[in-house]
Design a protein around this motif. Structure first.
Motif, mmCIF file in Angstrom:
data_model
loop_
_atom_site.group_PDB
_atom_site.id
_atom_site.type_symbol
_atom_site.label_atom_id
_atom_site.label_comp_id
_atom_site.label_asym_id
_atom_site.label_seq_id
_atom_site.Cartn_x
_atom_site.Cartn_y
_atom_site.Cartn_z
ATOM 1 N N LYS A 28 0.826 -1.227 0.000
ATOM 2 C CA LYS A 28 0.000 0.000 0.000
ATOM 3 C C LYS A 28 0.856 1.272 0.000
ATOM 4 O O LYS A 28 0.599 2.203 -0.762
ATOM 5 C CB LYS A 28 -0.935 0.019 1.225
ATOM 6 C CG LYS A 28 -2.008 -1.073 1.202
ATOM 7 C CD LYS A 28 -2.641 -1.227 2.566
ATOM 8 C CE LYS A 28 -1.618 -1.731 3.545
ATOM 9 N NZ LYS A 28 -2.029 -2.246 4.791
ATOM 10 N N ASP A 47 -0.989 5.211 9.146
ATOM 11 C CA ASP A 47 -0.196 4.800 10.319
ATOM 12 C C ASP A 47 0.755 5.918 10.747
ATOM 13 O O ASP A 47 0.911 6.179 11.944
ATOM 14 C CB ASP A 47 0.626 3.541 10.001
ATOM 15 C CG ASP A 47 -0.245 2.293 9.911
ATOM 16 O OD1 ASP A 47 -1.405 2.338 10.353
ATOM 17 O OD2 ASP A 47 0.248 1.274 9.401
ATOM 18 N N ARG A 71 -7.938 1.365 17.226
ATOM 19 C CA ARG A 71 -9.017 1.312 16.218
ATOM 20 C C ARG A 71 -9.887 2.570 16.284
ATOM 21 O O ARG A 71 -10.406 3.025 15.264
ATOM 22 C CB ARG A 71 -9.882 0.060 16.421
ATOM 23 C CG ARG A 71 -9.147 -1.264 16.230
ATOM 24 C CD ARG A 71 -8.597 -1.453 14.854
ATOM 25 N NE ARG A 71 -7.754 -2.656 14.744
ATOM 26 C CZ ARG A 71 -6.840 -2.829 13.800
ATOM 27 N NH1 ARG A 71 -6.628 -1.907 12.883
ATOM 28 N NH2 ARG A 71 -6.120 -3.922 13.762
ATOM 29 N N GLY A 93 -3.728 -1.986 7.624
ATOM 30 C CA GLY A 93 -4.337 -3.238 7.167
ATOM 31 C C GLY A 93 -5.654 -3.603 7.837
ATOM 32 O O GLY A 93 -6.432 -4.391 7.297
ATOM 33 N N GLY A 94 -5.921 -3.014 9.007
ATOM 34 C CA GLY A 94 -7.112 -3.413 9.758
ATOM 35 C C GLY A 94 -8.331 -2.528 9.560
ATOM 36 O O GLY A 94 -9.353 -2.740 10.215
ATOM 37 N N ARG A 131 5.135 -4.018 13.547
ATOM 38 C CA ARG A 131 3.726 -4.389 13.435
ATOM 39 C C ARG A 131 3.342 -5.279 14.615
ATOM 40 O O ARG A 131 3.624 -6.478 14.619
ATOM 41 C CB ARG A 131 3.480 -5.114 12.117
ATOM 42 C CG ARG A 131 3.655 -4.205 10.903
ATOM 43 C CD ARG A 131 3.286 -4.935 9.647
ATOM 44 N NE ARG A 131 3.327 -4.098 8.467
ATOM 45 C CZ ARG A 131 4.387 -4.014 7.656
ATOM 46 N NH1 ARG A 131 5.499 -4.671 7.910
ATOM 47 N NH2 ARG A 131 4.332 -3.241 6.588
ATOM 48 N N LEU A 133 0.745 -6.779 15.606
ATOM 49 C CA LEU A 133 -0.061 -7.989 15.398
ATOM 50 C C LEU A 133 0.775 -9.173 14.893
ATOM 51 O O LEU A 133 0.349 -10.315 14.972
ATOM 52 C CB LEU A 133 -1.212 -7.711 14.424
ATOM 53 C CG LEU A 133 -2.287 -6.748 14.920
ATOM 54 C CD1 LEU A 133 -3.354 -6.540 13.861
ATOM 55 C CD2 LEU A 133 -2.930 -7.257 16.207
ATOM 56 N N ARG A 150 -9.811 -12.360 7.977
ATOM 57 C CA ARG A 150 -10.207 -11.131 7.269
ATOM 58 C C ARG A 150 -10.537 -11.359 5.799
ATOM 59 O O ARG A 150 -10.916 -10.408 5.109
ATOM 60 C CB ARG A 150 -9.068 -10.105 7.342
ATOM 61 C CG ARG A 150 -8.816 -9.602 8.731
ATOM 62 C CD ARG A 150 -7.774 -8.500 8.675
ATOM 63 N NE ARG A 150 -7.375 -8.044 9.989
ATOM 64 C CZ ARG A 150 -6.328 -7.254 10.208
ATOM 65 N NH1 ARG A 150 -5.597 -6.838 9.191
ATOM 66 N NH2 ARG A 150 -6.027 -6.867 11.429
#
Ligand code: S3P
Length: 185
Positions: A28, A47, A71, A93-94, A131, A133, A150
């Motif tokens: 991205k 971000d 979030r 990404g989320g 990252r 996650l 996802r």
């Protein structure tokens, strides 16, 4: 954060922004920079803005305030950016986890989902440590498991491009074609 009812983002045609969504490591930011440069649009990395405003890295936000707080910051920024114009936006990404984010970005922008195989994502993210996650012993298994959860959300985006075997320039070229077609509608 206050719980104020959200006002609808008014749709605009033709699309005022290009919005790149997709899993971590799908390109991205790289593709977004090329697009912004070629089309003379502003490049916006969600971000980076969140980190700048919070004064700390995303991994620290996750560790200190937790994912729900991150979030909420992300949600507020989506609303702000979706109301803007002439931007190429590289999302986190989320953002697909909240359908309101996709709805708002789609109202004013051309939303394109970049995709890649778990193997490619693993290779592209292996060296990075920013990252939260993916900070687990078995990174590959973690990628596969989050991707699986996802998958339906990414697959629901009408424009999708597999970036696994392509150069960022060729992907940017495809998105530029899509963008010019949408602007003629
Ligand atoms: C996340 C992706 C990250 C960042 C955060 C959470 C996600 O962005 O927003 O670590 O939930 O997929 P990138 O996709 O730019 O790595």
């Amino acid at each position: 954060m206050q719980n104020i009812p959200e006002r609808r983002i008014e749709p605009v045609t033709p699309p005022a922004n290009i919005v790149l969504v997709g899993f971590m490591g799908t390109g991205k930011t790289t593709v977004g920079r090329i697009l912004a440069d070629a089309l003379k649009l502003d490049f916006v990395d969600m971000d980076s803005i969140i980190e700048k405003r919070a004064g700390k890295p995303i991994s620290t936000i996750f560790a200190q305030e937790g994912e729900p707080h991150f979030r909420a910051l992300e949600r507020a920024l989506v609303r702000e950016l979706a109301a803007g114009r002439n931007q190429v936006i590289a999302t986190g990404g989320g953002i697909v986890l909240n359908p309101d984010n996709v709805r708002d970005f789609s109202a004013t922008g051309l939303v394109v989902c970049l995709q890649a195989t778990p193997e490619t994502i693993y290779k592209r993210t292996a060296a990075a440590t920013h990252r939260p996650l993916l900070e687990q012993d078995d990174k590959f298994a973690r990628i596969v498991s989050i991707l699986e959860k996802r998958r339906a959300l990414y697959d629901a985006i009408p424009h999708r491009i597999d970036t696994s075997t392509r150069t960022p320039q060729s992907i940017a070229g495809e998105i530029m074609k899509l963008y010019s077609m949408n602007r003629k509608e």
